[in-house]
Design a protein around this motif. Sequence first.
Motif, PDB file in Angstrom:
ATOM      1  N   GLY A 226      -4.135   4.384 -18.316  1.00  0.00           N
ATOM      2  CA  GLY A 226      -3.566   4.705 -19.622  1.00  0.00           C
ATOM      3  C   GLY A 226      -4.017   3.708 -20.667  1.00  0.00           C
ATOM      4  O   GLY A 226      -4.683   2.710 -20.371  1.00  0.00           O
ATOM      5  N   VAL A 227      -3.644   3.960 -21.910  1.00  0.00           N
ATOM      6  CA  VAL A 227      -4.119   3.106 -23.000  1.00  0.00           C
ATOM      7  C   VAL A 227      -3.557   1.689 -22.905  1.00  0.00           C
ATOM      8  O   VAL A 227      -4.198   0.730 -23.357  1.00  0.00           O
ATOM      9  CB  VAL A 227      -3.793   3.728 -24.377  1.00  0.00           C
ATOM     10  N   PHE A 228      -2.373   1.523 -22.308  1.00  0.00           N
ATOM     11  CA  PHE A 228      -1.841   0.170 -22.127  1.00  0.00           C
ATOM     12  C   PHE A 228      -2.742  -0.624 -21.183  1.00  0.00           C
ATOM     13  O   PHE A 228      -3.031  -1.799 -21.428  1.00  0.00           O
ATOM     14  CB  PHE A 228      -0.408   0.218 -21.584  1.00  0.00           C
ATOM     15  N   GLN A 229      -3.184   0.019 -20.099  1.00  0.00           N
ATOM     16  CA  GLN A 229      -4.092  -0.657 -19.176  1.00  0.00           C
ATOM     17  C   GLN A 229      -5.448  -0.914 -19.828  1.00  0.00           C
ATOM     18  O   GLN A 229      -6.061  -1.970 -19.635  1.00  0.00           O
ATOM     19  CB  GLN A 229      -4.271   0.182 -17.908  1.00  0.00           C
ATOM     20  N   GLN A 230      -5.929   0.059 -20.611  1.00  0.00           N
ATOM     21  CA  GLN A 230      -7.225  -0.110 -21.264  1.00  0.00           C
ATOM     22  C   GLN A 230      -7.194  -1.265 -22.263  1.00  0.00           C
ATOM     23  O   GLN A 230      -8.199  -1.937 -22.492  1.00  0.00           O
ATOM     24  CB  GLN A 230      -7.610   1.173 -21.989  1.00  0.00           C
ATOM     25  N   ALA A 231      -6.027  -1.487 -22.878  1.00  0.00           N
ATOM     26  CA  ALA A 231      -5.904  -2.544 -23.893  1.00  0.00           C
ATOM     27  C   ALA A 231      -5.454  -3.869 -23.296  1.00  0.00           C
ATOM     28  O   ALA A 231      -5.211  -4.825 -24.042  1.00  0.00           O
ATOM     29  CB  ALA A 231      -4.917  -2.104 -24.978  1.00  0.00           C
ATOM     30  N   HIS A 232      -5.346  -3.964 -21.970  1.00  0.00           N
ATOM     31  CA  HIS A 232      -4.838  -5.175 -21.312  1.00  0.00           C
ATOM     32  C   HIS A 232      -5.597  -6.411 -21.798  1.00  0.00           C
ATOM     33  O   HIS A 232      -6.826  -6.456 -21.774  1.00  0.00           O
ATOM     34  CB  HIS A 232      -4.965  -5.044 -19.792  1.00  0.00           C
TER      35      HIS A 232
ATOM     36  N   PHE B 174       0.476   5.693 -20.135  1.00  0.00           N
ATOM     37  CA  PHE B 174       0.705   4.859 -18.959  1.00  0.00           C
ATOM     38  C   PHE B 174      -0.269   5.128 -17.808  1.00  0.00           C
ATOM     39  O   PHE B 174      -0.254   4.415 -16.811  1.00  0.00           O
ATOM     40  CB  PHE B 174       2.144   5.052 -18.464  1.00  0.00           C
ATOM     41  N   GLY B 175      -1.102   6.170 -17.932  1.00  0.00           N
ATOM     42  CA  GLY B 175      -2.056   6.493 -16.873  1.00  0.00           C
ATOM     43  C   GLY B 175      -1.445   7.379 -15.794  1.00  0.00           C
ATOM     44  O   GLY B 175      -0.246   7.673 -15.809  1.00  0.00           O
ATOM     45  N   HIS B 176      -2.279   7.819 -14.837  1.00  0.00           N
ATOM     46  CA  HIS B 176      -1.766   8.637 -13.729  1.00  0.00           C
ATOM     47  C   HIS B 176      -2.611   8.420 -12.480  1.00  0.00           C
ATOM     48  O   HIS B 176      -3.740   7.913 -12.548  1.00  0.00           O
ATOM     49  CB  HIS B 176      -1.752  10.133 -14.106  1.00  0.00           C
TER      50      HIS B 176
END
Length: 492
Positions: free
Chosen positions: A263-269, A247-249
């Motif tokens: 986080g990987v969710f943001q990177q894969a947006h 989720f990132g920080h």
Amino acid sequence: MIQQRVLVSWVGANDLKAVSGGETGPILSTLKAVPVESVQLLCSYPEERVEPYLDWLREQVDVPITAHYATLSSPVHFGEIYQVASECLKHLSVSGTQLSILLSPGTPAMQAVWILLGKARYAATFYQSSLEQGVQQVEVPFEISAEYVPAANAISTDKLVQLAGLDTPVDAAFDSIVTRSERMLALKEQARILALKQVPVLVYGETGTGKELFARAIHNAGPRSKEPFIAVNCGALAPELIDSILFGHKKGAFTGAVADRAGVFQQAHGGTLFLDEFGELTPDVQVRLLRVLQEGTLTPVGACQELKVDVRLIAATHRNLMQAVAEGRFREDLFYRIAVGVLHLPPLREREGDLLLLCERLLAGITNQDPSLGNKKISEDAKKLILQHPWRGNVRELQSTLLRAALWCQGDLIVANDLEQALFKLPQTEADLMAMDVSQGIDIQELISLVASRYLRKALAITGHNKTRAASLLGLKSQQTLSNWMDRYGIE
């Protein structure tokens, strides 16, 4: 130790006619002339026609007779005949029998497949029976190369897949996944449909079966192909960093967080997030992941404001998540959120006819990458070893083995000794499973699943998918009990 002599044969039309008072038929004639301890018969005729013959035959001879029913779309379909006959001989060879094959009954296609299997893969003695010459042992005066697979010539070399690359190709496509296995062909078609639907996908399969290859192919064939594809191995995530990675920080959220991190969710947006080893996530992480999937929002560690994310999720696991759900080890709501599209990739040992085709393609890829390796080929003896090996690591193990063999090979021909040195011999027997070092940690559910799945599939193959007979072979009370076991271990 004296090997048990077994006669194997298809049941032919002339055999069935014997019941009504005709000639004795090839099978009975052979049993009267050739001493054997047991008989294994393959039957493509309906049970109601075969069972009276079997009752009659058992009255004529004093040896155990086992029938295996096979559903063939055509009595001259080489591929189906090959799979049924090969599975039967494979089972018998494991039990250490002395094989005798009766060629006479059945269609010419059945006879051709017997010769191919008995010469190339399994040591067998051939017999034929006729009214004119009686029962005779047959000497087939030629050798058949071990790599022969029916219809292999119909598959072009440029379409053979390099499944076992250490890094899955970024441009992986469905055309890269070439196979003659009916199960794999069906999975490819299912995956093509899922690619366009953008629903979450769960990919099952043992380690090394090509789960990420399928995931990338789905992404590249879908409407998000121009957007990012981010792959994460959930089994390799440190527990204290999982939230940050997913989720990132924000800067200063914890010791060492010297800057904001997506986080990987943001990177894969906008694109696809591939979560490999999905079954390794702990229950607390499963809860947080479910919230992101349900609401499409997340909060980075140390942040106050929610962020919207739009990702397509593809998850992969080697574990039986339905069983984990039943046992309370995996959240049911998360499972059903992911398991909209489900692909169950078979292990390499169950992809009949693909093994040696993949070998040649993989070896060509290895030698092309390093011209110093030369133009390596695989000898017939080495191919036989390849066919006999269980390949528990699947295509990834096959790729690594071929690379080691190519490096150690002195000439341009990889011989059996080169392959022997390249193979890692892992425990294969039930005794080995019972002697594992518990102090190092084991997964008892996985071991139980391994043993159960193996023998369920074997029993179904031997009986031509006759559930009643398979249940009897396995010591199960009924067909329904077998169906319950099949559901438990994900066997279709």
